[in-house]
Motif scaffolding. Structure first.
Motif, short mmCIF file in Angstrom:
data_model
loop_
_atom_site.label_atom_id
_atom_site.label_comp_id
_atom_site.label_asym_id
_atom_site.label_seq_id
_atom_site.Cartn_x
_atom_site.Cartn_y
_atom_site.Cartn_z
N ALA A 95 0.92 -1.39 0.11
CA ALA A 95 -0.38 0.01 0.07
C ALA A 95 1.20 1.18 0.08
O ALA A 95 1.99 1.33 0.21
CB ALA A 95 -1.00 -0.14 1.41
N ASP A 96 0.23 2.40 -0.82
CA ASP A 96 0.87 3.71 -0.22
C ASP A 96 -0.23 4.40 0.08
O ASP A 96 -1.36 4.69 0.07
CB ASP A 96 1.70 4.27 -1.83
CG ASP A 96 1.29 4.08 -2.94
OD1 ASP A 96 -0.17 4.30 -3.14
OD2 ASP A 96 2.07 3.83 -3.79
N GLU A 97 0.23 5.57 -0.61
CA GLU A 97 -1.25 7.19 -0.09
C GLU A 97 -2.02 6.91 -0.59
O GLU A 97 -3.00 7.00 -0.65
CB GLU A 97 0.09 8.57 -0.42
CG GLU A 97 0.91 8.80 0.75
CD GLU A 97 1.51 9.73 0.53
OE1 GLU A 97 0.56 11.03 0.95
OE2 GLU A 97 2.55 10.19 0.30
N LYS A 98 -1.29 6.64 -2.12
CA LYS A 98 -2.67 6.40 -3.12
C LYS A 98 -3.11 4.70 -3.51
O LYS A 98 -4.63 4.95 -4.86
CB LYS A 98 -2.51 7.85 -4.44
CG LYS A 98 -2.64 8.93 -4.15
CD LYS A 98 -3.41 9.41 -4.27
CE LYS A 98 -3.47 11.26 -4.12
NZ LYS A 98 -5.04 11.80 -3.86
N GLY A 99 -2.79 4.31 -3.52
CA GLY A 99 -3.43 3.13 -3.76
C GLY A 99 -2.86 1.68 -2.79
O GLY A 99 -2.40 1.98 -1.99
N LYS A 150 -14.69 -1.11 1.12
CA LYS A 150 -14.91 0.16 2.01
C LYS A 150 -13.78 -0.02 3.64
O LYS A 150 -13.14 -0.80 4.36
CB LYS A 150 -16.30 -0.39 2.46
CG LYS A 150 -17.41 -0.91 1.90
CD LYS A 150 -18.69 -1.59 2.69
CE LYS A 150 -19.40 -1.33 1.67
NZ LYS A 150 -21.39 -1.85 2.27
N VAL A 151 -13.80 1.32 3.51
CA VAL A 151 -13.02 1.95 4.46
C VAL A 151 -13.64 1.27 6.11
O VAL A 151 -14.66 2.02 6.17
CB VAL A 151 -12.17 3.17 4.62
CG1 VAL A 151 -11.46 2.72 5.81
CG2 VAL A 151 -10.83 3.52 3.46
N LEU A 152 -12.84 0.32 7.07
CA LEU A 152 -14.13 0.09 8.32
C LEU A 152 -13.84 1.57 9.47
O LEU A 152 -14.14 1.34 10.14
CB LEU A 152 -13.10 -0.98 9.24
CG LEU A 152 -14.36 -2.29 7.96
CD1 LEU A 152 -13.42 -3.62 8.88
CD2 LEU A 152 -15.84 -2.12 7.70
N ASP A 153 -12.29 2.12 9.66
CA ASP A 153 -12.30 3.04 10.46
C ASP A 153 -11.98 4.76 10.48
O ASP A 153 -11.98 5.25 11.35
CB ASP A 153 -10.42 3.40 11.12
CG ASP A 153 -9.68 3.23 10.19
OD1 ASP A 153 -10.54 3.10 8.44
OD2 ASP A 153 -8.31 3.30 10.47
N GLU A 154 -13.22 4.98 9.44
CA GLU A 154 -12.88 6.77 8.84
C GLU A 154 -14.60 6.82 7.65
O GLU A 154 -13.77 7.82 7.16
CB GLU A 154 -11.83 7.29 8.67
CG GLU A 154 -11.31 6.84 7.01
CD GLU A 154 -9.64 6.90 6.77
OE1 GLU A 154 -9.28 7.85 6.20
OE2 GLU A 154 -8.63 7.53 7.98
N SER A 174 -5.95 5.09 6.07
CA SER A 174 -7.55 3.99 7.09
C SER A 174 -6.40 2.95 6.80
O SER A 174 -5.71 2.68 6.59
CB SER A 174 -8.54 3.48 5.83
OG SER A 174 -8.87 2.77 7.04
N ARG A 175 -6.18 2.33 8.01
CA ARG A 175 -5.53 1.19 8.50
C ARG A 175 -6.61 -0.85 8.15
O ARG A 175 -5.68 -1.87 8.88
CB ARG A 175 -5.03 1.42 9.53
CG ARG A 175 -4.54 2.48 9.90
CD ARG A 175 -3.24 2.68 8.37
NE ARG A 175 -2.01 1.44 8.77
CZ ARG A 175 -1.21 0.98 7.75
NH1 ARG A 175 -2.22 1.96 6.60
NH2 ARG A 175 -0.33 0.48 7.72
#
Length: 418
Positions: free
Chosen positions: A105-109, A133-137, A174-175
């Motif tokens: 992963a990086d900032e955009k991918g 989907k992003v779960l934390d934000e 997100s993580r």
């Protein structure tokens, strides 16, 4: 490093690795060695060969990881520099198991490596309805998704491996994620939902302003900046709207360092995105982990047609091509249901599907469900086409905008990045 190597060797003794996989590892290592030999001490590039082989242990569940990433020097380099993160989450339903093996992963991918295992042998395996989907934000919408398409299993197999690539307009902070998708096989289809987390620190992008205008055969292009991410390099450019030609594709864009090492365009996945009608982002393989002293952006071959011929115009009732670029390369218009097909004759292979947008006789944009091409090199042409639902309901003439075409302007440009 010696401690890590010793640990990997112990793990190798316990692993069963297929001979063909070892062959790929050795070949990949030899190629790395050849590239590095002129620039690094012998001890280091021999170590790189060893690392390629022992890293297979970490990917043993993926099986053919080297085959998956050998086309992309940026991904190879990310793995070599331990930027790959193991995940190892899975779900099994009715004889189909979907495994997320790991990620880069990086900032955009985000690139996910997966394995699909089946209890019964399957000839074809494919994805449907991929949703991340992003779960934390909150939800983040990918600007592009690439799944590699259909897995053809020769002689039927019980396992397939591949990559899912997601790229985003906004920064990926997100993580915690949830991947939902359907896996379809021979007479079977199952929905999967897997939650996974990333723990490795995201490497930050490197931005280099270019501010350079290039003129090739009277056509102007403004290069704005180059942004280097671990997964890919983004080249931001603007095409002068006053150009007399429609610039369709920069074929040979590449990065070159002071030693002549080349990072070319992305071979599989998204190669270009549009910002506006005249503004684009081109994507190249990443040299993020190399850190050359000098780096250049080079190119010189651009597909271009006179703006008068930026569209191919047809009459679906009379079955005629009414307008096309000079040379009459397009022949044999065929219409089958909602499919519009044409044969593009070229002296050499031209591996592009040439059409993008479609407009009807009243100037309204027409929805396309598929855009395809098929090479018939033995007969000297490529079959290009689009599929349009309820084609007969649209008034003539139908205009098909060209996204690629075998006409070029030629230059020899080199822009210094650093």
């Amino acid at each position: 490093m010696e401690e890590r190597l010793d640990e990997y060797r112990k793990r190798l003794d316990k692993e069963e690795i297929p001979a063909d996989l070892l062959d790929h590892a050795i070949e990949a290592g030899v190629q790395m060695a050849r590239q590095e030999q002129k620039r690094r001490p012998r001890r280091i590039w021999i170590l790189s060969v060893a690392m390629v082989a022992i890293l297979l242990v970490g990917f043993s569940s993926i099986g053919k990881i080297m085959e998956l990433i050998q086309h992309d020097k940026g991904l190879m380099s990310a793995v070599e520099h331990e930027y790959y993160e193991e995940i190892g989450v899975s779900e099994k339903k009715n004889g189909i198991e979907f495994v997320i093996e790991g990620a880069i992963a990086d900032e955009k991918g985000l690139v996910l490596f997966y394995t699909i295992k089946t209890d019964e042998k399957q000839t074809n395996i494919s994805f449907e309805d991929i949703d991340l989907k992003v779960l934390d934000e909150g939800k983040i919408n990918p600007s592009s998704i690439s799944s590699g398409g259909l897995h053809k299993r020769e002689n039927s197999k019980k396992s397939s491996s591949g990559m899912l690539e997601f790229f985003f307009r906004d920064n990926l902070t997100s993580r915690e994620f949830q991947l939902k998708t359907a896996v379809k096989g021979d007479g079977v289809r199952e929905n999967f939902s897997l939650n996974f987390s990333l723990t490795k620190e995201i490497r930050m992008k490197k931005v280099y302003p270019l501010n350079k205008t290039v003129v090739i055969e009277g056509q102007k292009i403004d290069f704005v900046e180059a942004t280097i991410f671990p997964l890919r390099v983004a080249i931001h450019l603007k095409i002068d709207p006053n150009n007399t030609k429609e610039l369709l594709e920069i074929e040979d864009m590449r990065l070159v360092d002071e030693h002549g090492e080349v990072w070319s365009k992305i071979l599989n996945g998204t190669t270009r995105t549009g910002v506006t009608e005249h503004e684009f982002i081109y994507y190249l393989q990443s040299n993020y982990f190399k850190e050359p002293k000098e780096l250049y952006l080079a190119f010189g071959k651009i597909q271009a047609v006179d703006k008068e011929y930026r569209e191919v115009v047809i009459d679906t009732e009379q079955m005629k091509i009414l307008k096309q670029p000079p040379g009459n390369r397009l022949k044999g218009l065929e219409i089958y249901g909602g499919d519009i097909r044409m044969k593009l004759y070229t002296e050499k292979e031209f591996p592009y599907g040439i059409f993008s947008e479609v407009v009807d006789g009243k100037g309204n944009t027409v929805d396309i469900t598929s855009n395809y091409m098929s090479s018939r090199r033995d007969e000297g042409y490529t079959l290009s086409g689009v599929t349009i639902p309820d084609l007969k309901s649209y008034p003539n003439p139908i205009s098909l905008k060209l996204s690629f075409f075998p006409e070029w302007i030629i230059g020899d440009e080199k822009i210094k990045i650093k």
